[in-house]
Motif scaffolding. Structure first.
Motif, PDB file in Angstrom:
ATOM      1  N   HIS A   1       0.938  -1.181  -0.154  1.00 21.25           N
ATOM      2  CA  HIS A   1       0.049   0.055  -0.110  1.00 21.25           C
ATOM      3  C   HIS A   1       0.782   1.279   0.111  1.00 21.25           C
ATOM      4  CE1 HIS A   1      -3.817   1.980   0.742  1.00 21.25           C
ATOM      5  NE2 HIS A   1      -3.198   2.904   1.077  1.00 21.25           N
ATOM      6  N   CYS A  30      -6.046   3.792  -2.970  1.00 23.60           N
ATOM      7  CA  CYS A  30      -7.160   4.601  -2.185  1.00 23.60           C
ATOM      8  C   CYS A  30      -7.784   5.619  -3.620  1.00 23.60           C
ATOM      9  CB  CYS A  30      -6.297   5.627  -1.267  1.00 23.60           C
ATOM     10  SG  CYS A  30      -5.469   4.817   0.079  1.00 23.60           S
ATOM     11  N   TYR A  35     -13.064   9.669   0.369  1.00 23.89           N
ATOM     12  CA  TYR A  35     -12.980  10.925   0.019  1.00 23.89           C
ATOM     13  C   TYR A  35     -14.108  11.634  -0.670  1.00 23.89           C
ATOM     14  CZ  TYR A  35      -8.035   9.895   1.396  1.00 23.89           C
ATOM     15  OH  TYR A  35      -7.068   9.680   2.056  1.00 23.89           O
ATOM     16  N   HIS A  93     -10.207   1.818  -0.174  1.00 25.32           N
ATOM     17  CA  HIS A  93     -10.055   2.579   1.004  1.00 25.32           C
ATOM     18  C   HIS A  93     -11.561   2.758   1.358  1.00 25.32           C
ATOM     19  CE1 HIS A  93      -8.877   6.691   3.055  1.00 25.32           C
ATOM     20  NE2 HIS A  93     -10.047   6.056   3.848  1.00 25.32           N
ATOM     21  N   HIS A 117      -5.343  -0.456   4.452  1.00 22.00           N
ATOM     22  CA  HIS A 117      -5.100   0.175   5.956  1.00 22.00           C
ATOM     23  C   HIS A 117      -6.453  -0.144   6.859  1.00 22.00           C
ATOM     24  CE1 HIS A 117      -7.304   3.519   4.050  1.00 22.00           C
ATOM     25  NE2 HIS A 117      -6.119   3.936   3.274  1.00 22.00           N
ATOM     26  N   ASP A 131       1.503   2.782   3.350  1.00 22.69           N
ATOM     27  CA  ASP A 131       0.433   4.037   2.911  1.00 22.69           C
ATOM     28  C   ASP A 131       1.423   5.282   3.283  1.00 22.69           C
ATOM     29  OD1 ASP A 131      -1.562   5.298   2.312  1.00 22.69           O
ATOM     30  OD2 ASP A 131      -2.598   5.096   4.267  1.00 22.69           O
TER      31      ASP A 131
END
Ligand SMILES: [Zn+2]
Length: 478
Positions: free
Chosen positions: A60, A89, A186, A213, A243, A359
């Motif tokens: 990641h 992501c 997001y 994500h 994550h 990440d």
């Protein structure tokens, strides 16, 4: 005649079995002998008291443009990482044609002029030309596709837009992309419906990768996991929850529930997750995550650069503003959120379906220490010092497990005939040194790193850049 013979080392072969002592020989980029091999070698390394593992795979990352901009990749090589997966992501460097401003969080990767790869092949070629020190495999981001085909990102895509995105994903997969990623939490993807993602995922081949994500890592995490698993069901694609965490104080302690759901789903669907070994997250400053329940460290701010490195609460107090008003004034900005409970982090790290992914955000001027510290922290802090799991299990979570779960072919194990991505480290000394206050520091105890059979890191410096671009491949039968 071998190129390199590593003698008398503890071989942790990537398979989650205890190490065995022996020799390992390399020739022409491959591991050619394991065990008692004693042939002539151009270079012989006496590795008593050291351990040899397959090179670590950082599943990641947001290194999409970093592997081109700074191909030495010292933040990763110095941890023993030999392969990075980029494009996570929902944000990827390709295929992208920036129309106006770079949408958040694609701005984590680069500025508008950095996005110059309108198709996947042009990105792949650029990586190969840059000759990075580490191997690179790349996902295609859902948000990147939205950015290419939609005039605004605060709505779901129309049927025509989905058709255009699907075509671009299909082409990218044909050109060697590893799979699809999304970042539904997001704002730039949050208003995408589940069916928008499900439609896109139909382009994935059976066993293809969908890394996500989740839409919600807070109270709604189980629904968000269900949404992710559903998206991959029809194409029989594999889900990689990125994550995995239980974020927000109200959510602390729920890792048991979350892991039970992952585990039970794994009986009928290929699902797994990655995790970084810290109880703090980092990203752009998200107004939805502003709270006084835990510390939020501002790492950078475009509008108020002098505030980088300070706590949001201190900034707000200085400005005599509520936290939210201070956060608005700081934007666009980056932040570290101390939003997790250590017990949850440990439980998730320990789970057999959990791989290690950093990440890390390489463009951040004050990056979260995971960028430089993730892998040595798992080996040193969690495995050796805290005895959370055996050292060979830590290695497995960064080698054999991710190699098989991310379609990396003959990597991730020390086996004859497999690629010679290797890391030699000192199990007694390995440790992360990067901290939240001093985050750009190389780990200790990583003695040597080979990528595709060539020494790339000598324990101090990057000495060669032998990485290559990796396209998805099944593992050879053991
Ligand atoms: Zn993410």
């Amino acid at each position: 005649m071998y190129d390199v013979l590593i003698r008398d080392t503890l071989i942790l072969d990537g398979s989650d079995q205890p190490g065995v002592h022996g020799n390992v020989a390399i020739r022409d980029g491959r591991i050619v002998a394991v065990g008692q091999c004693n042939g002539e070698a151009a270079q012989v390394i006496d590795a008593r008291r050291l351990a040899l593992a397959p090179g670590f795979i950082d599943v990641h990352t947001h290194d999409d443009l970093e592997v081109i901009r700074n191909p030495d990749m010292v933040s990763k090589l110095s941890q023993g990482v030999t392969t990075v997966v980029v494009g996570n992501c929902g944000i990827s460097a390709s295929p992208v044609r920036i129309r106006n401003d770079v949408p958040d969080p694609m701005n984590l990767l680069g500025d508008a002029h950095d996005f110059c790869y309108p198709d996947f092949t042009s990105y792949r070629d650029a990586v190969q030309r840059a000759q990075p020190a580490v191997n690179v495999a790349a996902l295609v981001g859902h948000t990147a596709l939205r950015q290419n085909h939609m005039d605004r990102l605060d709505r779901t895509a129309t049927a025509d837009e989905i058709t255009a995105m699907r075509k671009q994903l299909r082409d990218s997969l044909a050109q060697g992309a590893l799979g699809l990623s999304s970042g539904l939490a997001y704002a730039s993807a949050y208003n995408a419906t589940s069916s928008e993602v499900t439609d896109l995922a139909l382009e994935l081949p059976r066993g293809g990768l969908y890394a996500t994500h989740l839409r919600d890592e807070f109270a709604g995490i189980l629904d968000a996991m269900e949404e992710a698993f559903d998206a991959a069901r029809t194409p029989q694609a594999s889900v990689r929850v990125s994550h995995l965490k239980c974020a927000g104080i109200d959510n602390w302690g729920r890792s048991r529930e979350v892991l039970d759901y992952l585990q039970s789903t794994s009986s009928h669907q290929d699902v797994a997750c990655d995790c970084y070994p810290y109880a703090a997250s980092a990203s752009t400053l998200d107004l939805k995550q502003v709270t006084d329940a835990y510390d939020i460290l501002i790492t950078w701010s475009e509008s108020e650069p002098a505030q980088g490195g300070r706590l949001l609460a201190d900034i707000a107090a200085d400005w005599k503003l509520p936290l939210m008003d201070a956060a608005i004034r700081l934007q666009p900005a980056g932040a570290v959120y101390h939003c997790m409970d250590e017990a949850d982090v440990r439980r998730i790290l320990s789970h057999p379906l959990t791989m290690i992914g950093s990440d890390g955000l390489p463009r951040d001027p004050r990056p979260h220490p995971r960028l430089w510290g993730t892998f040595p922290r798992v080996l040193g802090h969690y495995a050796r010092d805290e005895q959370l799991f055996p050292l060979h299990t830590a290695v497995h979570k960064m080698t054999g497990l991710p190699a098989s779960r991310f379609s990396m072919g003959a990597r991730g194990h020390i086996r004859e005939g497999w690629c010679a991505d290797l890391v030699l480290f000192d199990p007694a000394r390995v440790r992360d040194t990067a901290s939240f206050h001093d985050p750009i520091r190389a780990a200790e105890g990583i003695e040597a790193v080979w990528v595709n059979g060539r020494l790339a890191y000598d324990g101090q410096n990057v000495v060669a850049r032998p990485g290559c671009f990796i396209t998805p491949q099944a593992s050879p039968a053991a």
